[in-house]
Design a protein around this motif. Structure first.
Motif, PDB file in Angstrom:
ATOM      1  N   ALA A 131       0.508  -1.036   0.103  1.00  0.00           N
ATOM      2  CA  ALA A 131       0.183  -0.105   0.067  1.00  0.00           C
ATOM      3  C   ALA A 131       0.666   1.191   0.169  1.00  0.00           C
ATOM      4  CB  ALA A 131      -1.033  -0.201   1.452  1.00  0.00           C
ATOM      5  N   ALA A 132       1.798   1.428   0.679  1.00  0.00           N
ATOM      6  CA  ALA A 132       2.552   2.442   0.881  1.00  0.00           C
ATOM      7  C   ALA A 132       3.234   2.773  -0.347  1.00  0.00           C
ATOM      8  CB  ALA A 132       3.966   2.480   2.375  1.00  0.00           C
ATOM      9  N   SER A 133       3.686   1.674  -1.229  1.00  0.00           N
ATOM     10  CA  SER A 133       4.909   2.030  -2.033  1.00  0.00           C
ATOM     11  C   SER A 133       3.748   1.428  -3.646  1.00  0.00           C
ATOM     12  CB  SER A 133       5.097   0.445  -2.934  1.00  0.00           C
ATOM     13  OG  SER A 133       6.155  -0.236  -1.951  1.00  0.00           O
ATOM     14  N   GLY A 134       2.501   2.299  -3.266  1.00  0.00           N
ATOM     15  CA  GLY A 134       1.536   2.194  -4.313  1.00  0.00           C
ATOM     16  C   GLY A 134       0.579   1.149  -5.221  1.00  0.00           C
ATOM     17  N   ARG A 135       1.125   0.761  -4.658  1.00  0.00           N
ATOM     18  CA  ARG A 135       1.011  -1.347  -5.099  1.00  0.00           C
ATOM     19  C   ARG A 135      -0.587  -1.633  -5.106  1.00  0.00           C
ATOM     20  NH1 ARG A 135       6.190  -1.932  -5.316  1.00  0.00           N
ATOM     21  NH2 ARG A 135       6.489  -3.176  -3.591  1.00  0.00           N
ATOM     22  N   MET A 136      -1.387  -1.121  -4.240  1.00  0.00           N
ATOM     23  CA  MET A 136      -2.391  -1.680  -4.325  1.00  0.00           C
ATOM     24  C   MET A 136      -4.226  -0.366  -4.025  1.00  0.00           C
ATOM     25  SD  MET A 136      -2.030  -3.668  -0.501  1.00  0.00           S
ATOM     26  CE  MET A 136      -4.269  -4.219  -0.296  1.00  0.00           C
ATOM     27  N   PRO A 137      -4.238  -0.027  -5.442  1.00  0.00           N
ATOM     28  CA  PRO A 137      -5.712   0.804  -5.288  1.00  0.00           C
ATOM     29  C   PRO A 137      -6.916   0.344  -5.403  1.00  0.00           C
ATOM     30  CG  PRO A 137      -4.974  -0.601  -7.646  1.00  0.00           C
ATOM     31  CD  PRO A 137      -3.955  -0.989  -6.365  1.00  0.00           C
ATOM     32  N   VAL A 192      -5.064   5.445   5.934  1.00  0.00           N
ATOM     33  CA  VAL A 192      -4.167   6.042   6.948  1.00  0.00           C
ATOM     34  C   VAL A 192      -2.204   5.743   6.205  1.00  0.00           C
ATOM     35  CG1 VAL A 192      -2.682   5.637   9.396  1.00  0.00           C
ATOM     36  CG2 VAL A 192      -5.638   5.658   8.916  1.00  0.00           C
ATOM     37  N   VAL A 193      -2.603   4.365   6.077  1.00  0.00           N
ATOM     38  CA  VAL A 193      -1.196   4.432   4.550  1.00  0.00           C
ATOM     39  C   VAL A 193      -0.472   4.868   4.066  1.00  0.00           C
ATOM     40  CG1 VAL A 193       0.433   2.453   4.115  1.00  0.00           C
ATOM     41  CG2 VAL A 193      -1.093   1.919   5.918  1.00  0.00           C
ATOM     42  N   ALA A 194      -2.018   5.521   3.405  1.00  0.00           N
ATOM     43  CA  ALA A 194      -1.792   6.303   2.246  1.00  0.00           C
ATOM     44  C   ALA A 194      -1.386   8.158   2.683  1.00  0.00           C
ATOM     45  CB  ALA A 194      -3.413   6.678   0.944  1.00  0.00           C
ATOM     46  N   GLU A 195      -2.215   8.145   3.787  1.00  0.00           N
ATOM     47  CA  GLU A 195      -1.731   9.558   4.560  1.00  0.00           C
ATOM     48  C   GLU A 195      -0.337  10.010   4.707  1.00  0.00           C
ATOM     49  OE1 GLU A 195      -5.276  10.245   7.789  1.00  0.00           O
ATOM     50  OE2 GLU A 195      -6.570  10.545   5.804  1.00  0.00           O
ATOM     51  N   LEU A 196      -0.278   8.938   4.704  1.00  0.00           N
ATOM     52  CA  LEU A 196       1.614   8.926   6.328  1.00  0.00           C
ATOM     53  C   LEU A 196       2.721   8.656   4.726  1.00  0.00           C
ATOM     54  CD1 LEU A 196       0.406   6.451   8.979  1.00  0.00           C
ATOM     55  CD2 LEU A 196       1.243   8.811   9.262  1.00  0.00           C
ATOM     56  N   GLY A 218       1.756  10.218   1.616  1.00  0.00           N
ATOM     57  CA  GLY A 218       1.611  11.337   1.087  1.00  0.00           C
ATOM     58  C   GLY A 218       1.275  10.136  -0.643  1.00  0.00           C
ATOM     59  N   ARG A 219       0.171   9.280  -0.582  1.00  0.00           N
ATOM     60  CA  ARG A 219       0.030   8.987  -1.869  1.00  0.00           C
ATOM     61  C   ARG A 219      -1.472   9.073  -1.305  1.00  0.00           C
ATOM     62  NH1 ARG A 219       2.875   5.916  -5.041  1.00  0.00           N
ATOM     63  NH2 ARG A 219       5.077   5.265  -4.046  1.00  0.00           N
ATOM     64  N   LYS A 220      -2.811   9.068  -3.086  1.00  0.00           N
ATOM     65  CA  LYS A 220      -4.036   8.624  -2.953  1.00  0.00           C
ATOM     66  C   LYS A 220      -4.230   7.160  -2.183  1.00  0.00           C
ATOM     67  CE  LYS A 220      -7.615   9.345  -6.135  1.00  0.00           C
ATOM     68  NZ  LYS A 220      -8.239   9.967  -7.112  1.00  0.00           N
ATOM     69  N   ALA A 221      -5.703   7.126  -1.315  1.00  0.00           N
ATOM     70  CA  ALA A 221      -5.364   6.536  -0.741  1.00  0.00           C
ATOM     71  C   ALA A 221      -6.541   5.351  -1.864  1.00  0.00           C
ATOM     72  CB  ALA A 221      -7.329   6.718   0.479  1.00  0.00           C
ATOM     73  N   PRO A 222      -6.699   4.270  -1.647  1.00  0.00           N
ATOM     74  CA  PRO A 222      -7.562   3.696  -2.349  1.00  0.00           C
ATOM     75  C   PRO A 222      -8.746   3.879  -2.569  1.00  0.00           C
ATOM     76  CG  PRO A 222      -6.757   2.242  -1.091  1.00  0.00           C
ATOM     77  CD  PRO A 222      -6.723   3.931  -1.035  1.00  0.00           C
ATOM     78  N   THR A 223      -9.837   4.078  -3.106  1.00  0.00           N
ATOM     79  CA  THR A 223     -11.211   3.455  -3.123  1.00  0.00           C
ATOM     80  C   THR A 223     -12.136   2.916  -4.048  1.00  0.00           C
ATOM     81  OG1 THR A 223     -11.428   5.434  -5.098  1.00  0.00           O
ATOM     82  CG2 THR A 223     -11.500   6.255  -2.939  1.00  0.00           C
ATOM     83  N   ALA A 230       1.410   2.946  15.037  1.00  0.00           N
ATOM     84  CA  ALA A 230       1.689   1.847  15.074  1.00  0.00           C
ATOM     85  C   ALA A 230       2.542   1.828  13.804  1.00  0.00           C
ATOM     86  CB  ALA A 230       0.794   0.342  15.647  1.00  0.00           C
ATOM     87  N   LEU A 231       1.310   2.338  12.461  1.00  0.00           N
ATOM     88  CA  LEU A 231       1.298   2.129  11.030  1.00  0.00           C
ATOM     89  C   LEU A 231       2.746   3.150  10.839  1.00  0.00           C
ATOM     90  CD1 LEU A 231      -2.244   2.449  10.159  1.00  0.00           C
ATOM     91  CD2 LEU A 231      -0.820   0.428   9.519  1.00  0.00           C
ATOM     92  N   GLY A 232       2.792   4.425  11.620  1.00  0.00           N
ATOM     93  CA  GLY A 232       3.949   4.743  11.768  1.00  0.00           C
ATOM     94  C   GLY A 232       5.220   4.572  11.312  1.00  0.00           C
ATOM     95  N   ASP A 233       5.236   3.761  12.807  1.00  0.00           N
ATOM     96  CA  ASP A 233       6.736   2.615  12.865  1.00  0.00           C
ATOM     97  C   ASP A 233       6.977   2.059  12.199  1.00  0.00           C
ATOM     98  OD1 ASP A 233       6.581   5.058  15.393  1.00  0.00           O
ATOM     99  OD2 ASP A 233       6.099   2.768  16.949  1.00  0.00           O
ATOM    100  N   ALA A 234       6.041   1.403  11.679  1.00  0.00           N
ATOM    101  CA  ALA A 234       5.948   0.516  10.546  1.00  0.00           C
ATOM    102  C   ALA A 234       6.403   0.890   9.379  1.00  0.00           C
ATOM    103  CB  ALA A 234       4.621  -0.638  10.573  1.00  0.00           C
ATOM    104  N   ILE A 235       5.627   1.531   9.051  1.00  0.00           N
ATOM    105  CA  ILE A 235       6.208   2.213   7.782  1.00  0.00           C
ATOM    106  C   ILE A 235       8.195   3.080   8.053  1.00  0.00           C
ATOM    107  CG2 ILE A 235       6.139   4.320   6.196  1.00  0.00           C
ATOM    108  CD1 ILE A 235       3.075   4.254   6.520  1.00  0.00           C
ATOM    109  N   ALA A 236       8.176   3.680   9.045  1.00  0.00           N
ATOM    110  CA  ALA A 236       9.498   4.192   9.198  1.00  0.00           C
ATOM    111  C   ALA A 236      10.678   3.076   9.407  1.00  0.00           C
ATOM    112  CB  ALA A 236       8.915   5.088  10.522  1.00  0.00           C
ATOM    113  N   TRP A 237      10.176   1.866   9.786  1.00  0.00           N
ATOM    114  CA  TRP A 237      11.180   1.400   9.724  1.00  0.00           C
ATOM    115  C   TRP A 237      11.322   0.219   8.223  1.00  0.00           C
ATOM    116  CZ3 TRP A 237      11.408  -4.337   9.045  1.00  0.00           C
ATOM    117  CH2 TRP A 237      13.075  -4.868   9.367  1.00  0.00           C
TER     118      TRP A 237
END
Length: 335
Positions: free
Chosen positions: A195-201, A248-252, A254-259, A320-327
């Motif tokens: 999702a953070a890589s933009g591969r879950m539309p 939330v992952v998209a917000e963290l 800076g991507r567009k959230a899946p709809t 928790a999502l923020g810490d995961a993404i940072a790691w």
């Protein structure tokens, strides 16, 4: 906790490494059991002694438990899919039985056994739609997929040994841990990376309970200190729909959230194809038949008992999502 050696199995894993670090921070003398074939990413700077061995090997467990006063059995075969699904069931039953037999022989004073909310039936119409709690144990036949079935079988084995042989064990049931050091990563960690890589539309209609892995680790220590022998405690966080999590992952990042919401039915043929490809490549598929079957349930759980009896607390899932993404970024899994 009084002075004494503490053994943690599965210390190279996501939850096991978090438990070991929390123990060391509390001043405990930590010994970690790790298989020779395990990845060592989470063992850099390990705060204690490392012993190589397989939890299924009685001789290895006898050596690892020498002089041990407390045991955290965290190790498990954590695969949602395998070419032979029953291999997962055999591994988790055998390792749990071997570890607990060795702990009895070594006269370990107290044990925390890491189970999973997979051993509980999700909430349904009969429960009024409420999140599941410790009063809803599942049978092996009710569990979806080999991994969940394996955890049910192993948990029931521990309960039987407590009742019949005086095994001094407390059971903890983590929900869906996320956060740093998810090196493999876990199925949920893979979703975060994709999702953070933009591969879950798109997304399916489902829900899960997200909890920071370090809060799960703290819950393990609380269970050792205050848990009742033979009882189980859910170590969860917050109930979240998959759509909300992806938003939330998209917000963290800076991507567009899946709809786009897609039904699960058309995905079953794709999952079947993915599994056939995996049989050839040996690489675990991202989409599996069991994961789609699980998605039919909102996997929501209540940690009220752990909060009341253990003093357990969990931070907001967004953190928790923020810490995961940072790691994951630091590890090079997210560009």
């Amino acid at each position: 906790m009084d002075a004494g050696i503490v053994l943690v199995t599965g210390v190279s894993g996501f939850v096991g490494s978090a438990v070991a670090r929390r123990l060391a921070a509390s001043g405990a003398t930590v010994r970690g059991l790790v298989r020779a074939s395990s990845a060592r990413t989470n063992l850099d700077g390990f705060p204690g002694e490392l012993v190589e061995g397989d939890a299924r090997d009685p001789a290895a467990m006898a050596r690892a438990l020498k002089g041990v006063r407390y045991l955290y059995h965290v190790a498990a075969d954590y695969r949602i899919w395998a070419p032979d699904p029953e291999d997962i069931v055999r591994n988790n039953r055998l390792s749990t039985q071997t570890v607990m037999e060795a702990a009895l022989a070594a006269r370990v004073e107290r044990i925390v056994y890491t189970s999973s909310v997979a051993t509980l039936r999700p909430g349904d119409s009969a429960s009024g739609g409420r999140p599941a709690d410790e009063t809803r144990p599942a049978t092996p036949e009710q569990a979806v997929g080999a991994y969940k079935r394996s955890k049910v079988v192993a948990e029931r084995l521990v309960e039987e040994m407590v009742l019949q042989r005086g095994l001094p064990a407390v059971i903890v049931n983590p929900s869906t841990p996320i956060g740093p050091r998810d090196a493999r990563p876990t199925p949920t960690g893979r979703i975060i990376v994709e999702a953070a890589s933009g591969r879950m539309p798109a997304f399916v209609e489902s829900g899960l309970n997200l909890v920071h892995v370090d809060d799960v680790a703290d819950g393990h220590l609380a269970a050792m200190a205050r848990g009742q022998t033979g009882e189980r405690y859910i170590l969860g966080g917050q109930d979240v729909s998959l759509r909300e999590m992806l938003t939330v992952v998209a917000e963290l990042v800076g991507r567009k959230a899946p709809t786009i919401r897609i039904p699960t039915a058309p995905l079953f043929p794709l999952a079947w194809v993915n599994e056939q490809i995996a049989r050839v490549t040996g690489k675990e598929p991202f989409l599996t038949l069991d994961s789609l079957r699980m998605a039919a349930h909102d996997m929501y759980y209540s940690s009220a008992r752990a909060e009341a009896e253990l003093g357990y607390r969990a931070r907001p899932y967004r953190e928790a999502l923020g810490d995961a993404i940072a790691w994951f970024r630091q590890a090079g899994m997210i560009a």
